[in-house]
Design a protein around this motif. Structure first.
Motif, PDB file in Angstrom:
ATOM      1  N   GLY A 197       0.783  -1.222   0.000  1.00 38.21           N
ATOM      2  CA  GLY A 197       0.000   0.000   0.000  1.00 38.21           C
ATOM      3  C   GLY A 197       0.821   1.281   0.000  1.00 38.21           C
ATOM      4  N   ILE A 198       0.299   2.258  -0.716  1.00 36.76           N
ATOM      5  CA  ILE A 198       0.891   3.593  -0.737  1.00 36.76           C
ATOM      6  C   ILE A 198       0.333   4.356   0.453  1.00 36.76           C
ATOM      7  N   GLU A 199       1.218   4.831   1.315  1.00 41.76           N
ATOM      8  CA  GLU A 199       0.814   5.551   2.522  1.00 41.76           C
ATOM      9  C   GLU A 199       0.446   6.993   2.176  1.00 41.76           C
ATOM     10  N   PRO A 200      -0.398   7.625   3.004  1.00 43.09           N
ATOM     11  CA  PRO A 200      -0.741   9.032   2.767  1.00 43.09           C
ATOM     12  C   PRO A 200       0.522   9.888   2.671  1.00 43.09           C
ATOM     13  N   GLY A 201       0.572  10.740   1.652  1.00 47.79           N
ATOM     14  CA  GLY A 201       1.717  11.615   1.445  1.00 47.79           C
ATOM     15  C   GLY A 201       2.831  11.007   0.616  1.00 47.79           C
ATOM     16  N   GLU A 202       2.778   9.715   0.339  1.00 48.31           N
ATOM     17  CA  GLU A 202       3.798   9.060  -0.475  1.00 48.31           C
ATOM     18  C   GLU A 202       3.416   9.099  -1.949  1.00 48.31           C
ATOM     19  N   VAL A 233       9.946   2.079  -3.231  1.00 49.77           N
ATOM     20  CA  VAL A 233      11.269   2.027  -2.594  1.00 49.77           C
ATOM     21  C   VAL A 233      11.143   1.514  -1.160  1.00 49.77           C
ATOM     22  N   ARG A 234      10.183   2.056  -0.416  1.00 52.13           N
ATOM     23  CA  ARG A 234       9.980   1.632   0.980  1.00 52.13           C
ATOM     24  C   ARG A 234       9.582   0.168   1.054  1.00 52.13           C
ATOM     25  N   GLU A 235       8.608  -0.229   0.256  1.00 50.54           N
ATOM     26  CA  GLU A 235       8.132  -1.612   0.291  1.00 50.54           C
ATOM     27  C   GLU A 235       9.230  -2.599  -0.110  1.00 50.54           C
ATOM     28  N   LEU A 236      10.023  -2.253  -1.118  1.00 49.55           N
ATOM     29  CA  LEU A 236      11.109  -3.132  -1.538  1.00 49.55           C
ATOM     30  C   LEU A 236      12.118  -3.327  -0.408  1.00 49.55           C
ATOM     31  N   ARG A 237      12.455  -2.234   0.272  1.00 47.38           N
ATOM     32  CA  ARG A 237      13.392  -2.316   1.403  1.00 47.38           C
ATOM     33  C   ARG A 237      12.804  -3.173   2.527  1.00 47.38           C
ATOM     34  N   GLU A 238      11.541  -2.908   2.902  1.00 41.90           N
ATOM     35  CA  GLU A 238      10.915  -3.642   3.999  1.00 41.90           C
ATOM     36  C   GLU A 238      10.753  -5.127   3.678  1.00 41.90           C
ATOM     37  N   THR A 255      12.211  -7.045   1.139  1.00 37.43           N
ATOM     38  CA  THR A 255      13.302  -7.843   0.572  1.00 37.43           C
ATOM     39  C   THR A 255      14.681  -7.492   1.114  1.00 37.43           C
ATOM     40  N   GLY A 256      14.810  -6.309   1.733  1.00 36.55           N
ATOM     41  CA  GLY A 256      16.113  -5.833   2.171  1.00 36.55           C
ATOM     42  C   GLY A 256      16.891  -5.120   1.075  1.00 36.55           C
ATOM     43  N   HIS A 257      16.374  -5.118  -0.143  1.00 32.20           N
ATOM     44  CA  HIS A 257      17.045  -4.420  -1.251  1.00 32.20           C
ATOM     45  C   HIS A 257      16.757  -2.929  -1.147  1.00 32.20           C
ATOM     46  N   ARG A 258      17.829  -2.136  -1.223  1.00 33.70           N
ATOM     47  CA  ARG A 258      17.720  -0.688  -1.053  1.00 33.70           C
ATOM     48  C   ARG A 258      18.020   0.022  -2.365  1.00 33.70           C
ATOM     49  N   LEU A 259      17.016   0.725  -2.856  1.00 27.11           N
ATOM     50  CA  LEU A 259      17.167   1.545  -4.049  1.00 27.11           C
ATOM     51  C   LEU A 259      16.671   2.942  -3.732  1.00 27.11           C
ATOM     52  N   THR A 260      17.119   3.910  -4.504  1.00 22.07           N
ATOM     53  CA  THR A 260      16.590   5.262  -4.380  1.00 22.07           C
ATOM     54  C   THR A 260      15.446   5.425  -5.377  1.00 22.07           C
ATOM     55  N   CYS A 261      14.699   6.485  -5.200  1.00 23.01           N
ATOM     56  CA  CYS A 261      13.627   6.795  -6.155  1.00 23.01           C
ATOM     57  C   CYS A 261      14.199   6.991  -7.551  1.00 23.01           C
ATOM     58  N   ALA A 262      15.359   7.645  -7.641  1.00 22.30           N
ATOM     59  CA  ALA A 262      15.992   7.871  -8.949  1.00 22.30           C
ATOM     60  C   ALA A 262      16.405   6.549  -9.590  1.00 22.30           C
ATOM     61  N   GLN A 263      16.909   5.612  -8.799  1.00 24.86           N
ATOM     62  CA  GLN A 263      17.300   4.311  -9.349  1.00 24.86           C
ATOM     63  C   GLN A 263      16.082   3.521  -9.835  1.00 24.86           C
ATOM     64  N   VAL A 271      -5.441   0.958  -7.513  1.00 22.47           N
ATOM     65  CA  VAL A 271      -4.597   1.161  -8.675  1.00 22.47           C
ATOM     66  C   VAL A 271      -3.221   0.677  -8.240  1.00 22.47           C
ATOM     67  N   ASN A 272      -2.676  -0.288  -8.957  1.00 19.96           N
ATOM     68  CA  ASN A 272      -1.347  -0.808  -8.672  1.00 19.96           C
ATOM     69  C   ASN A 272      -0.370  -0.225  -9.685  1.00 19.96           C
ATOM     70  N   TRP A 273       0.726   0.320  -9.158  1.00 19.40           N
ATOM     71  CA  TRP A 273       1.796   0.885  -9.980  1.00 19.40           C
ATOM     72  C   TRP A 273       2.969  -0.078  -9.924  1.00 19.40           C
ATOM     73  N   PHE A 274       3.491  -0.481 -11.091  1.00 19.28           N
ATOM     74  CA  PHE A 274       4.593  -1.438 -11.157  1.00 19.28           C
ATOM     75  C   PHE A 274       5.865  -0.752 -11.641  1.00 19.28           C
ATOM     76  N   PHE A 275       6.953  -1.037 -10.932  1.00 18.66           N
ATOM     77  CA  PHE A 275       8.278  -0.518 -11.247  1.00 18.66           C
ATOM     78  C   PHE A 275       9.181  -1.706 -11.566  1.00 18.66           C
ATOM     79  N   PHE A 276      10.270  -1.443 -12.259  1.00 15.71           N
ATOM     80  CA  PHE A 276      11.200  -2.500 -12.658  1.00 15.71           C
ATOM     81  C   PHE A 276      12.575  -2.210 -12.092  1.00 15.71           C
ATOM     82  N   ALA A 277      13.210  -3.264 -11.558  1.00 20.56           N
ATOM     83  CA  ALA A 277      14.578  -3.116 -11.044  1.00 20.56           C
ATOM     84  C   ALA A 277      15.326  -4.426 -11.199  1.00 20.56           C
TER      85      ALA A 277
END
Length: 163
Positions: A43-48, A55-60, A62-70, A92-98
């Motif tokens: 879920g996208i939190e209010p204000g995000e 980025v937050r969900e991936l870190r929480e 999987t432990g993988h840390r990326l920046t928004c720019a990455q 609405v689900n937004w999908f990113f690739f890394a």
């Protein structure tokens, strides 16, 4: 059936050095109502923004840390409705690739509810995704991932089906 609660999500198509995609197995809500495999995210939190949530969900999860720019811009979206315990939601689900250089995972950042509901996780080859009789979400994941991996440019945001 009242107005559904809006709960948008950000998800990441995370690919390891062997071109395998990471999926988590959970008990899925209605309309699927069975177990299935999902990309990391939530879920996208209010204000995000969607990318901040990804980025937050991936870190929480999987432990993988990326920046928004990455992580960059979303590559796909989908929308639909689902229900849990009699509560109706619209998303609405937004999908990113890394890509990641390692296929190790650190699940310790997951919330207790995520850990307790997690039935499994694994890296899937695109052939395995295409051939499985299990539910894999989003629908069209293998084709989308192949396009992203093998240089087929996405002229615009891909719209994926809900079911």
């Amino acid at each position: 059936m009242g107005t559904p609660i809006q709960r948008d999500a950000a998800r990441v198509v995370l690919v390891d050095p062997g071109d395998r995609v990471l999926l988590f197995r959970y008990q899925l809500p209605s309309p699927w109502s069975g177990d299935g495999w999902l990309t990391p995210g939530g879920g996208i939190e209010p204000g995000e923004t969607p990318v901040q949530a990804a980025v937050r969900e991936l870190r929480e999860e999987t432990g993988h840390r990326l920046t928004c720019a990455q992580l960059g811009s979303p590559v796909a979206t989908q929308s639909g409705r689902w229900a849990v315990a009699g509560t109706n939601y619209a998303s609405v689900n937004w999908f990113f690739f890394a890509r990641t250089r390692v296929n190790s995972l650190d699940l310790s950042g997951q919330e207790a509810s995520e850990r307790s509901g997690l039935l499994g996780c694994r890296w899937w080859s695109l052939a395995d995704v295409r051939q499985t009789d299990k539910v894999v979400l989003p629908v069209g994941l293998a084709d989308l991932t192949a396009r992203l991996l093998y240089g087929d440019p996405l002229p615009e945001l891909v719209r994926l089906p809900w079911r």
